[in-house]
Design a protein around this motif. Structure first.
Motif, PDB file in Angstrom:
ATOM      1  N   ALA A 164      -3.384  43.620  -4.534  1.00  0.00           N
ATOM      2  CA  ALA A 164      -4.462  43.557  -5.530  1.00  0.00           C
ATOM      3  C   ALA A 164      -3.886  43.350  -6.925  1.00  0.00           C
ATOM      4  CB  ALA A 164      -5.283  44.834  -5.491  1.00  0.00           C
ATOM      5  N   ASN A 165      -4.552  42.491  -7.692  1.00  0.00           N
ATOM      6  CA  ASN A 165      -4.255  42.266  -9.115  1.00  0.00           C
ATOM      7  C   ASN A 165      -2.846  41.765  -9.400  1.00  0.00           C
ATOM      8  OD1 ASN A 165      -6.898  43.186  -9.842  1.00  0.00           O
ATOM      9  ND2 ASN A 165      -6.165  45.269  -9.468  1.00  0.00           N
ATOM     10  N   LYS A 166      -2.222  41.150  -8.415  1.00  0.00           N
ATOM     11  CA  LYS A 166      -0.887  40.570  -8.616  1.00  0.00           C
ATOM     12  C   LYS A 166      -1.039  39.069  -8.862  1.00  0.00           C
ATOM     13  CE  LYS A 166       3.411  39.495  -6.215  1.00  0.00           C
ATOM     14  NZ  LYS A 166       4.106  39.468  -4.924  1.00  0.00           N
ATOM     15  N   GLN A 167      -0.477  38.587  -9.975  1.00  0.00           N
ATOM     16  CA  GLN A 167      -0.522  37.156 -10.251  1.00  0.00           C
ATOM     17  C   GLN A 167       0.460  36.434  -9.337  1.00  0.00           C
ATOM     18  OE1 GLN A 167       1.478  35.083 -13.603  1.00  0.00           O
ATOM     19  NE2 GLN A 167      -0.602  34.764 -14.364  1.00  0.00           N
ATOM     20  N   VAL A 168      -0.039  35.430  -8.617  1.00  0.00           N
ATOM     21  CA  VAL A 168       0.790  34.672  -7.689  1.00  0.00           C
ATOM     22  C   VAL A 168       0.842  33.223  -8.154  1.00  0.00           C
ATOM     23  CG1 VAL A 168       1.064  33.891  -5.303  1.00  0.00           C
ATOM     24  CG2 VAL A 168       0.162  36.176  -5.772  1.00  0.00           C
ATOM     25  N   LEU A 169       2.041  32.664  -8.178  1.00  0.00           N
ATOM     26  CA  LEU A 169       2.247  31.258  -8.508  1.00  0.00           C
ATOM     27  C   LEU A 169       2.906  30.576  -7.319  1.00  0.00           C
ATOM     28  CD1 LEU A 169       3.652  31.556 -12.135  1.00  0.00           C
ATOM     29  CD2 LEU A 169       1.371  30.808 -11.484  1.00  0.00           C
ATOM     30  N   SER A 170       2.400  29.419  -6.969  1.00  0.00           N
ATOM     31  CA  SER A 170       3.004  28.644  -5.888  1.00  0.00           C
ATOM     32  C   SER A 170       3.246  27.224  -6.392  1.00  0.00           C
ATOM     33  CB  SER A 170       2.080  28.622  -4.672  1.00  0.00           C
ATOM     34  OG  SER A 170       2.665  27.943  -3.599  1.00  0.00           O
ATOM     35  N   PRO A 171       4.463  26.652  -6.183  1.00  0.00           N
ATOM     36  CA  PRO A 171       5.500  27.168  -5.293  1.00  0.00           C
ATOM     37  C   PRO A 171       6.272  28.366  -5.851  1.00  0.00           C
ATOM     38  CG  PRO A 171       6.227  25.126  -6.314  1.00  0.00           C
ATOM     39  CD  PRO A 171       4.800  25.316  -6.720  1.00  0.00           C
ATOM     40  N   SER A 172       6.475  28.456  -7.183  1.00  0.00           N
ATOM     41  CA  SER A 172       7.119  29.626  -7.776  1.00  0.00           C
ATOM     42  C   SER A 172       6.987  29.533  -9.281  1.00  0.00           C
ATOM     43  CB  SER A 172       8.600  29.719  -7.377  1.00  0.00           C
ATOM     44  OG  SER A 172       9.372  28.799  -8.118  1.00  0.00           O
ATOM     45  N   SER A 173       7.525  30.537  -9.971  1.00  0.00           N
ATOM     46  CA  SER A 173       7.451  30.541 -11.433  1.00  0.00           C
ATOM     47  C   SER A 173       8.405  29.533 -12.063  1.00  0.00           C
ATOM     48  CB  SER A 173       7.753  31.943 -11.969  1.00  0.00           C
ATOM     49  OG  SER A 173       9.047  32.342 -11.582  1.00  0.00           O
ATOM     50  N   SER A 174       9.391  29.056 -11.323  1.00  0.00           N
ATOM     51  CA  SER A 174      10.395  28.163 -11.919  1.00  0.00           C
ATOM     52  C   SER A 174      10.340  26.721 -11.425  1.00  0.00           C
ATOM     53  CB  SER A 174      11.800  28.717 -11.675  1.00  0.00           C
ATOM     54  OG  SER A 174      12.037  28.835 -10.289  1.00  0.00           O
ATOM     55  N   ILE A 175       9.565  26.453 -10.368  1.00  0.00           N
ATOM     56  CA  ILE A 175       9.443  25.073  -9.873  1.00  0.00           C
ATOM     57  C   ILE A 175       7.972  24.715  -9.691  1.00  0.00           C
ATOM     58  CG2 ILE A 175      11.707  25.000  -8.747  1.00  0.00           C
ATOM     59  CD1 ILE A 175      10.308  25.556  -6.095  1.00  0.00           C
ATOM     60  N   SER A 176       7.695  23.409  -9.600  1.00  0.00           N
ATOM     61  CA  SER A 176       6.324  22.916  -9.491  1.00  0.00           C
ATOM     62  C   SER A 176       6.181  21.962  -8.308  1.00  0.00           C
ATOM     63  CB  SER A 176       5.927  22.164 -10.773  1.00  0.00           C
ATOM     64  OG  SER A 176       6.017  22.995 -11.899  1.00  0.00           O
ATOM     65  N   PHE A 177       4.926  21.732  -7.918  1.00  0.00           N
ATOM     66  CA  PHE A 177       4.618  20.684  -6.956  1.00  0.00           C
ATOM     67  C   PHE A 177       4.520  19.351  -7.691  1.00  0.00           C
ATOM     68  CE2 PHE A 177       2.314  24.294  -4.844  1.00  0.00           C
ATOM     69  CZ  PHE A 177       3.035  24.311  -3.665  1.00  0.00           C
ATOM     70  N   TYR A 178       4.743  18.247  -6.945  1.00  0.00           N
ATOM     71  CA  TYR A 178       4.455  16.897  -7.428  1.00  0.00           C
ATOM     72  C   TYR A 178       3.691  16.176  -6.330  1.00  0.00           C
ATOM     73  CZ  TYR A 178       7.517  17.201 -11.501  1.00  0.00           C
ATOM     74  OH  TYR A 178       8.080  17.560 -12.698  1.00  0.00           O
ATOM     75  N   LEU A 179       2.781  15.298  -6.725  1.00  0.00           N
ATOM     76  CA  LEU A 179       2.048  14.502  -5.755  1.00  0.00           C
ATOM     77  C   LEU A 179       2.964  13.421  -5.180  1.00  0.00           C
ATOM     78  CD1 LEU A 179      -1.230  14.056  -7.821  1.00  0.00           C
ATOM     79  CD2 LEU A 179      -0.933  15.513  -5.803  1.00  0.00           C
ATOM     80  N   ASP A 180       2.679  13.035  -3.937  1.00  0.00           N
ATOM     81  CA  ASP A 180       3.445  11.937  -3.346  1.00  0.00           C
ATOM     82  C   ASP A 180       2.832  10.604  -3.788  1.00  0.00           C
ATOM     83  OD1 ASP A 180       1.124  11.653  -1.869  1.00  0.00           O
ATOM     84  OD2 ASP A 180       1.963  12.502  -0.039  1.00  0.00           O
ATOM     85  N   GLU A 181       3.060   9.549  -3.053  1.00  0.00           N
ATOM     86  CA  GLU A 181       2.562   8.222  -3.458  1.00  0.00           C
ATOM     87  C   GLU A 181       1.205   7.885  -2.836  1.00  0.00           C
ATOM     88  OE1 GLU A 181       4.100   6.580  -5.853  1.00  0.00           O
ATOM     89  OE2 GLU A 181       5.528   8.250  -5.871  1.00  0.00           O
ATOM     90  N   THR A 182       0.609   8.810  -2.079  1.00  0.00           N
ATOM     91  CA  THR A 182      -0.692   8.564  -1.461  1.00  0.00           C
ATOM     92  C   THR A 182      -1.794   8.804  -2.486  1.00  0.00           C
ATOM     93  OG1 THR A 182       0.157   9.326   0.685  1.00  0.00           O
ATOM     94  CG2 THR A 182      -2.234   9.194   0.431  1.00  0.00           C
ATOM     95  N   VAL A 183      -2.466   7.749  -2.919  1.00  0.00           N
ATOM     96  CA  VAL A 183      -3.497   7.889  -3.948  1.00  0.00           C
ATOM     97  C   VAL A 183      -4.872   8.081  -3.305  1.00  0.00           C
ATOM     98  CG1 VAL A 183      -2.206   6.539  -5.631  1.00  0.00           C
ATOM     99  CG2 VAL A 183      -3.807   5.380  -4.102  1.00  0.00           C
ATOM    100  N   GLY A 184      -5.833   8.520  -4.123  1.00  0.00           N
ATOM    101  CA  GLY A 184      -7.195   8.742  -3.645  1.00  0.00           C
ATOM    102  C   GLY A 184      -7.706  10.097  -4.077  1.00  0.00           C
ATOM    103  N   ARG A 185      -8.846  10.479  -3.527  1.00  0.00           N
ATOM    104  CA  ARG A 185      -9.460  11.765  -3.842  1.00  0.00           C
ATOM    105  C   ARG A 185      -8.721  12.864  -3.084  1.00  0.00           C
ATOM    106  NH1 ARG A 185     -12.264  13.174  -8.193  1.00  0.00           N
ATOM    107  NH2 ARG A 185     -13.723  14.867  -7.790  1.00  0.00           N
ATOM    108  N   GLU A 186      -8.280  13.889  -3.797  1.00  0.00           N
ATOM    109  CA  GLU A 186      -7.568  14.998  -3.162  1.00  0.00           C
ATOM    110  C   GLU A 186      -8.309  16.308  -3.418  1.00  0.00           C
ATOM    111  OE1 GLU A 186      -3.475  15.186  -2.959  1.00  0.00           O
ATOM    112  OE2 GLU A 186      -3.116  13.060  -3.320  1.00  0.00           O
TER     113      GLU A 186
END
Length: 199
Positions: free
Chosen positions: A84-106
């Motif tokens: 409860a009440n724990k802030q969660v970041l995914s993938p983590s606090s130091s790295i981010s996601f990037y989209l691949d080359e598949t375009v369209g509505r996500e």
């Protein structure tokens, strides 16, 4: 006066998909009008009002489903149930996601429940394993099953509350602030969906 959370059956939660255009400038919250490219880093940020099992999936423009929380490759830091009440970041606090080359509505789909969903966990794990082993036929079947499960769940009847300021660790030594929506009344096992355009 508002009823105490313990008196109602619904979870309250904060949930956002946050990104920076080209990795620069202010942190932004993704909405249905957002347009992202493969150069825009993004993170999932959430917090639940009481202990819950949380599952976050992304569906790309081809209909392929990927688990963003918990990630099969990051089980050490991504665990259910979430406190409860724990802030969660995914993938983590130091790295981010990037989209691949598949375009369209996500879309990014958030599910929270006071109870574990072993069937959803197993199917997600099997899909990840099939993809990593190059088992295309199995992966396609499992992806279709997972899509059907996600689509069969009702959309959460949520009410937007006053936004709150959230400080988000973005990279090592860099913390950014953003106004985050606070949503109330997520029904058990229902989904909350954020959509955007990938071009």
């Amino acid at each position: 006066a508002e009823r105490l959370l313990s008196e109602i059956q619904h979870l309250s939660f904060q949930f956002d998909v946050l990104y920076r255009a080209n990795g620069l400038g202010h942190l932004k919250s993704i909405s249905d009008l957002s347009v992202l490219t493969s150069k825009d880093p993004y993170k999932i940020a959430f917090q639940v009002s009481k202990r819950a099992w949380v599952y976050v999936f992304q569906v790309d423009g081809k209909g392929d489903v990927f688990s963003l929380y918990p990630m099969q490759s990051n089980n050490k830091h991504q665990k259910n149930p979430v406190a409860a009440n724990k802030q969660v970041l995914s993938p983590s606090s130091s790295i981010s996601f990037y989209l691949d080359e598949t375009v369209g509505r996500e879309s990014v789909i958030f599910i929270a429940s006071e109870h574990r969903n072993p069937d959803l966990e197993q199917l997600s794990r099997e899909l990840s394993q099939s993809r990593s082993r190059g088992l295309k036929v199995q992966a396609k079947q499992q992806n279709t099953q997972l899509q059907q499960i996600l689509e069969s769940r009702g959309l959460a009847g949520v009410v937007e509350d006053k936004p709150v300021v959230m400080n988000v660790p973005w990279t090592k030594g860099e913390t950014l602030s953003v106004l985050q929506k606070r949503l109330k009344g997520l029904c058990q096992g229902c989904t909350y969906r954020v959509e955007f355009q990938h071009q």
